[in-house]
Design an enzyme around this catalytic site. Structure first.
Site, short mmCIF file in Angstrom:
data_model
loop_
_atom_site.label_atom_id
_atom_site.label_comp_id
_atom_site.label_asym_id
_atom_site.label_seq_id
_atom_site.Cartn_x
_atom_site.Cartn_y
_atom_site.Cartn_z
N ILE A 152 6.39 -2.24 13.03
CA ILE A 152 6.22 -0.87 13.52
C ILE A 152 5.23 -0.82 14.68
O ILE A 152 5.49 -0.20 15.72
CB ILE A 152 5.78 0.07 12.38
CG1 ILE A 152 6.88 0.14 11.31
CG2 ILE A 152 5.45 1.46 12.92
CD1 ILE A 152 6.47 0.86 10.04
N ASP B 271 -5.27 -6.64 15.26
CA ASP B 271 -4.58 -7.32 14.18
C ASP B 271 -5.01 -8.79 14.23
O ASP B 271 -4.65 -9.51 15.17
CB ASP B 271 -3.05 -7.21 14.34
CG ASP B 271 -2.31 -7.68 13.09
OD1 ASP B 271 -2.75 -8.67 12.48
OD2 ASP B 271 -1.28 -7.06 12.73
N ALA C 254 1.15 5.18 8.14
CA ALA C 254 1.29 3.91 7.43
C ALA C 254 1.25 4.14 5.92
O ALA C 254 2.25 4.55 5.33
CB ALA C 254 0.22 2.93 7.88
N ARG C 255 0.08 3.96 5.31
CA ARG C 255 -0.06 4.12 3.87
C ARG C 255 -1.36 4.82 3.53
O ARG C 255 -2.39 4.59 4.18
CB ARG C 255 -0.01 2.76 3.16
CG ARG C 255 1.36 2.11 3.15
CD ARG C 255 2.30 2.81 2.18
NE ARG C 255 3.65 2.28 2.22
CZ ARG C 255 4.61 2.64 1.38
NH1 ARG C 255 4.39 3.54 0.45
NH2 ARG C 255 5.82 2.11 1.48
N GLU D 140 0.65 11.10 -4.04
CA GLU D 140 1.84 11.80 -3.57
C GLU D 140 2.70 12.24 -4.76
O GLU D 140 2.95 11.43 -5.64
CB GLU D 140 2.65 10.88 -2.64
CG GLU D 140 1.90 10.50 -1.38
CD GLU D 140 2.71 9.61 -0.44
OE1 GLU D 140 3.87 9.30 -0.77
OE2 GLU D 140 2.19 9.23 0.61
N HIS E 177 5.48 12.40 3.92
CA HIS E 177 5.91 10.99 3.90
C HIS E 177 7.38 10.85 4.30
O HIS E 177 8.19 10.30 3.56
CB HIS E 177 5.65 10.38 2.53
CG HIS E 177 5.51 8.88 2.57
ND1 HIS E 177 4.80 8.17 1.65
CD2 HIS E 177 6.01 7.94 3.44
CE1 HIS E 177 4.85 6.89 1.92
NE2 HIS E 177 5.57 6.72 3.02
#
Length: 346
Positions: free
Chosen positions: A184, A203, A264-265, A294, A313
């Site tokens: 992504i 990263d 993302a998360r 969630e 989401h």
């Protein structure tokens, strides 16, 4: 003898789409049965010790119902159906599980290996959808789309948003920090480059391509990215290293007035610390697509802030995600039947 295939889809990954792609890839000489579950109209579940599902992270479906449906099938194609060690013991004919998502988190992988069941998945299935959504999220915040929309719905004509001291900024004059450079993140950077903004990437496990270098993309530390970026967007996986990556200390290192994006998360973020920074104005605004819990509680404090955009989401949900994931799952089924190695083994 016809190969027996059980398809457990839902109202996103439609079972008939799976069937169509499998028959297109493998022909019609298959014994296929399908089941459609109620997700996402009903929420998925998380590891459940009482049901013997403590080693799966998220799933949809009761284990007894899944076992009864799969029965003597050799192949299971699914998105969310759980598979635990106890369930696999009751499914001796099962040899292949194709999971149409980025990770097989609804499968006990240690048990699958012990039972000699091949598990495959579809990495990057929604990368394009999430990348496009992320660009939309950034633009909604930088160009005050949410602010103007909410005011107009209340009958307020915010002409003051044209004032130089209140209007938004163009991406062409901003620095955007991309945290995580996988399927992504790389697509987000490719799209961002069209806007002419400066792009920073953090990263520790990647190298930039020659094309990135030529385009001026910089690979930097997290601290440098946070201190220099006008917009920070998250695209990391949740690991022991990244859990709580955005916290009180890292937020303090962000450039004042930064815009924060999380598609993302949820576990990547300390939402209490984020709330405090948004109230204080250190973070100017945020667009949040994923959450620690969630669905989010109706009394969640972040729902009350005027400088936050929230969505349930849905970044990875697109029609193309469905067809692409089904195509890839069908190809794995074809390769298994043909005696070929998998493309994406887990």
């Amino acid at each position: 003898m016809h190969r027996k295939i059980a398809i457990i889809g839902d109202r996103f990954m439609l079972p008939e789409v799976f069937r169509t792609e499998i028959e297109k890839a493998c022909g019609n000489s298959l014994d296929i049965r399908t089941l459609e579950t109620a997700w996402p109209d009903e929420p998925m579940e998380f590891g459940n010790t009482a049901l013997g599902l403590d080693k799966v992270k998220e799933y949809f479906g009761h284990p007894d119902e899944v076992v009864d449906f799969v029965g003597d099938a050799e192949i299971l194609v699914t998105q969310l159906a759980p598979l635990s060690d106890g369930m696999m013991r009751r499914l001796p004919a099962l040899k292949l599980v194709a999971v149409s998502r980025g990770g097989p988190i609804n499968i006990d992988m240690a048990a699958a290996k012990a039972h000699d069941i091949r598990v495959v998945n579809v990495p990057g299935r929604n990368a394009s959808a999430v990348a496009e959504f992320t660009i939309g999220a950034i633009l909604a915040e930088t160009r005050l789309i949410r602010v103007g929309h909410e005011a107009l719905r209340k009958g307020e004509w915010r002409g003051d948003l044209y004032r130089a001291d209140r209007t938004g900024r163009e991406l062409s004059e901003m620095t955007v920090g991309v945290v995580g450079y996988g399927n992504i993140g790389t697509k987000v950077v490719r799209l961002l480059r069209a806007f002419g903004c400066r792009v920073l990437v953090c990263d520790p496990y990647v190298q930039l391509s020659a094309d990135d270098h030529n385009a001026g993309v910089e690979l930097v530390s997290l601290d440098e990215l946070l201190s220099r970026s006008d917009v920070v967007t998250l695209h990391s996986r949740v690991t022991a290293e990244t859990r709580g990556l955005i916290n009180k200390d890292t937020i303090a290192g962000m450039k004042p007035g930064v815009i924060f994006i999380n598609t993302a998360r949820g576990p990547l973020v300390d939402y209490d610390a984020l709330y405090e920074a948004l109230v204080a104005g250190h973070i100017a605004s945020a667009m949040l697509e994923t959450f620690a819990i969630e669905p989010v509680p109706s009394d969640w404090p972040l729902l009350q802030l005027p400088n936050v955009t929230l969505t349930p989401h849905i970044a990875g949900a697109s029609v193309r995600t469905v067809t692409y994931a089904a195509e890839q799952a069908a190809e794995e089924v074809r390769r298994y039947i043909a005696g070929l190695p998998p493309v994406n083994p887990c």
